[in-house]
Design a protein around this motif. Structure first.
Motif, PDB file in Angstrom:
ATOM      1  N   ILE A  57       0.485  -1.315  -0.038  1.00 40.99           N
ATOM      2  CA  ILE A  57      -0.017   0.169   0.028  1.00 40.99           C
ATOM      3  C   ILE A  57       1.200   1.105   0.019  1.00 40.99           C
ATOM      4  O   ILE A  57       0.966   1.837  -0.230  1.00 40.99           O
ATOM      5  N   MET A  58       1.965   1.790   0.315  1.00 39.83           N
ATOM      6  CA  MET A  58       2.792   2.223   0.567  1.00 39.83           C
ATOM      7  C   MET A  58       3.346   3.149  -0.981  1.00 39.83           C
ATOM      8  O   MET A  58       3.777   2.902  -1.197  1.00 39.83           O
ATOM      9  N   GLY A  59       3.511   1.217  -1.581  1.00 40.54           N
ATOM     10  CA  GLY A  59       4.154   1.205  -3.003  1.00 40.54           C
ATOM     11  C   GLY A  59       3.147   1.537  -3.496  1.00 40.54           C
ATOM     12  O   GLY A  59       3.248   2.243  -4.268  1.00 40.54           O
ATOM     13  N   VAL A  60       1.908   1.894  -3.226  1.00 34.91           N
ATOM     14  CA  VAL A  60       0.815   2.062  -4.174  1.00 34.91           C
ATOM     15  C   VAL A  60       0.796   3.483  -4.045  1.00 34.91           C
ATOM     16  O   VAL A  60       0.469   4.839  -5.192  1.00 34.91           O
ATOM     17  N   GLY A  61       0.921   4.415  -2.907  1.00 33.17           N
ATOM     18  CA  GLY A  61       1.125   5.760  -2.970  1.00 33.17           C
ATOM     19  C   GLY A  61       2.474   6.488  -3.483  1.00 33.17           C
ATOM     20  O   GLY A  61       2.094   7.095  -3.947  1.00 33.17           O
ATOM     21  N   ALA A  62       3.253   5.785  -3.693  1.00 30.23           N
ATOM     22  CA  ALA A  62       5.011   6.179  -3.918  1.00 30.23           C
ATOM     23  C   ALA A  62       4.891   6.075  -5.926  1.00 30.23           C
ATOM     24  O   ALA A  62       5.092   7.007  -6.199  1.00 30.23           O
ATOM     25  N   TYR A  63       3.734   4.947  -6.128  1.00 29.93           N
ATOM     26  CA  TYR A  63       4.164   4.956  -7.570  1.00 29.93           C
ATOM     27  C   TYR A  63       3.302   6.019  -8.165  1.00 29.93           C
ATOM     28  O   TYR A  63       3.191   6.307  -9.031  1.00 29.93           O
ATOM     29  N   GLY A  73      -0.074   5.654   1.994  1.00 27.47           N
ATOM     30  CA  GLY A  73       0.932   6.227   1.119  1.00 27.47           C
ATOM     31  C   GLY A  73       1.893   7.810   0.646  1.00 27.47           C
ATOM     32  O   GLY A  73       2.437   7.838  -0.140  1.00 27.47           O
ATOM     33  N   ILE A  74       1.389   8.376   1.868  1.00 28.20           N
ATOM     34  CA  ILE A  74       1.767   9.670   2.191  1.00 28.20           C
ATOM     35  C   ILE A  74       3.277   9.362   2.406  1.00 28.20           C
ATOM     36  O   ILE A  74       4.784   9.586   1.653  1.00 28.20           O
ATOM     37  N   ALA A  94      13.431   6.995  -7.463  1.00 29.31           N
ATOM     38  CA  ALA A  94      13.301   5.469  -8.269  1.00 29.31           C
ATOM     39  C   ALA A  94      12.702   4.381  -7.129  1.00 29.31           C
ATOM     40  O   ALA A  94      12.285   5.161  -6.067  1.00 29.31           O
ATOM     41  N   VAL A  95      11.726   3.945  -8.115  1.00 27.53           N
ATOM     42  CA  VAL A  95      10.688   3.338  -7.427  1.00 27.53           C
ATOM     43  C   VAL A  95      10.669   1.825  -8.158  1.00 27.53           C
ATOM     44  O   VAL A  95      10.891   1.805 -10.026  1.00 27.53           O
ATOM     45  N   ASN A  96      10.327   0.655  -7.656  1.00 25.58           N
ATOM     46  CA  ASN A  96      10.421  -0.715  -7.991  1.00 25.58           C
ATOM     47  C   ASN A  96       9.970  -1.365  -7.370  1.00 25.58           C
ATOM     48  O   ASN A  96       9.632  -1.791  -6.247  1.00 25.58           O
ATOM     49  N   PRO A  97       9.692  -2.838  -8.027  1.00 28.15           N
ATOM     50  CA  PRO A  97       8.693  -3.417  -7.391  1.00 28.15           C
ATOM     51  C   PRO A  97       9.107  -4.160  -6.279  1.00 28.15           C
ATOM     52  O   PRO A  97       8.862  -4.920  -4.730  1.00 28.15           O
ATOM     53  N   THR A  98      10.341  -4.351  -6.563  1.00 33.36           N
ATOM     54  CA  THR A  98      11.471  -4.961  -4.854  1.00 33.36           C
ATOM     55  C   THR A  98      11.311  -4.605  -3.848  1.00 33.36           C
ATOM     56  O   THR A  98      11.323  -5.167  -2.985  1.00 33.36           O
ATOM     57  N   ARG A  99      11.314  -2.994  -3.826  1.00 36.51           N
ATOM     58  CA  ARG A  99      11.582  -2.600  -2.084  1.00 36.51           C
ATOM     59  C   ARG A  99      10.210  -2.626  -1.603  1.00 36.51           C
ATOM     60  O   ARG A  99      10.262  -2.404  -0.594  1.00 36.51           O
ATOM     61  N   PHE A 100       8.965  -3.031  -2.166  1.00 36.54           N
ATOM     62  CA  PHE A 100       8.204  -3.243  -1.263  1.00 36.54           C
ATOM     63  C   PHE A 100       7.641  -4.552  -1.741  1.00 36.54           C
ATOM     64  O   PHE A 100       6.499  -5.052  -1.511  1.00 36.54           O
TER      65      PHE A 100
END
Length: 322
Positions: free
Chosen positions: A51-57, A212-213, A224-230
């Protein structure tokens, strides 16, 4: 007052790399505090980092592809994370306990697979790069470059402090007390007219908004963000922070993330064994469950009780205290 003074001075006492760690620590404080709000209803999720990743993406895409100003994209990304949680709550809160835990894991993995599968717009396995940073402030006498870790530290500290204060007030409100009631006596709460499904959903949505914040702050700092980070590996660290710190009080998870980050970044890196973090975290978790089942937050009261017993024994052995 002393705490705020210490937080204001802290980045100037650290090296450049340690300043970057301090930024990530502040962001993780918000992540673990938002996670605790969800646990107030008695449900533990394995999808909170996703969910954090959803906010990041979402924040990254809004800023990068649509040109939305970063402060606004941060808020919109958090709203999208909350909306995602609202949709997921429909199937997830038909489950409880262990089934909810596994269901949240499955939902998180589905979202991560979507990120990996679709190169457009999510960037596929490599994720998104060159994400817009927070805009610099330059108004004559005042010039702030948020590329510098110290400046971003203070920006994150202000946003996280405000968010944590809101989470604290929610927990102390009637809504927070209802969350506690659902945790301990959900059937009894239902019998007096509490809609447990609605309140569990509310806790999930609020927690996801602040996660998300945290994700947006992370994305616009790292760039940068990628799926592995989350991944679930990162989620395990959040669980360890919460369990080792304790969840009976508001400050317990904060204590857990701060202490374990210091252990990892100062002690383990100093010894050159930081690659063994999963092993050492596992050992810390086992020792905590065995000897501090209520977390680090219980250490102070236990030491105070022992001190009072020792003082009482001393007075009884030596007669009346002067």
């Amino acid at each position: 007052m002393f705490l705020f003074a210490a937080l204001a001075v802290l980045p100037y006492l650290l090296s450049y790399s340690q300043q970057e760690i301090a930024v990530l620590l502040v962001i993780n404080v918000l992540l673990v505090c938002s996670y605790r709000l969800l646990t107030l209803t008695g449900e533990w999720s394995l999808g909170h980092v996703v969910i954090m990743g959803v906010g990041a993406y979402a924040s990254a895409l809004l800023a990068k592809r649509l040109g939305v100003p970063v402060p606004l994209s941060l808020l919109l990304g958090a709203c999208i994370a909350a909306a995602t949680a609202a949709v997921l709550s429909i199937p997830l809160f038909r489950m409880k306990g262990f089934y909810f835990l596994i269901g949240s894991f499955a939902a998180g993995e589905i979202i991560r697979l979507i990120w990996k599968r679709f190169t457009n717009p999510f960037g596929g396995p490599k994720g998104l790069k060159r994400i817009d940073p927070f805009p610099d402030i330059d108004i004559g006498f005042l010039s702030i470059d948020f590329y510098e870790p110290v400046n971003y530290y203070f920006l994150a500290l202000i946003i996280v402090s405000a968010s944590v204060f809101i989470l604290y007030r929610i927990e102390r409100s009637r809504i927070g007390l209802t969350f506690h009631a659902i945790h301990w006596q959900d059937r009894l709460a239902e019998s007096v007219g509490v809609d447990t499904f609605r309140y569990r959903t509310l806790a999930f949505v609020i927690a996801s908004f602040f996660a998300g914040i945290a994700g947006g702050l992370y994305a616009h700092y790292i760039g940068a963000v990628n799926p592995t980070r989350f991944s679930v590996d990162q989620m395990v660290y959040v669980l360890v922070w919460a369990i080792v710190g304790g969840t009976a009080t508001f400050y317990g998870p904060i204590l857990g993330v701060v202490v374990l980050t210091v252990i990892n970044e100062i002690v383990l890196r100093g010894l050159g064994v930081d690659t063994a973090r999963p092993l050492i975290y596992g050992a810390i978790l086992i020792l905590s469950v065995l000897y501090l089942p209520n977390g680090l937050e219980s250490l102070g009261p236990r030491l105070r009780a022992r001190w009072q017993r020792w003082r009482g024994g001393t007075v009884m052995a030596g007669g009346e205290a002067p």
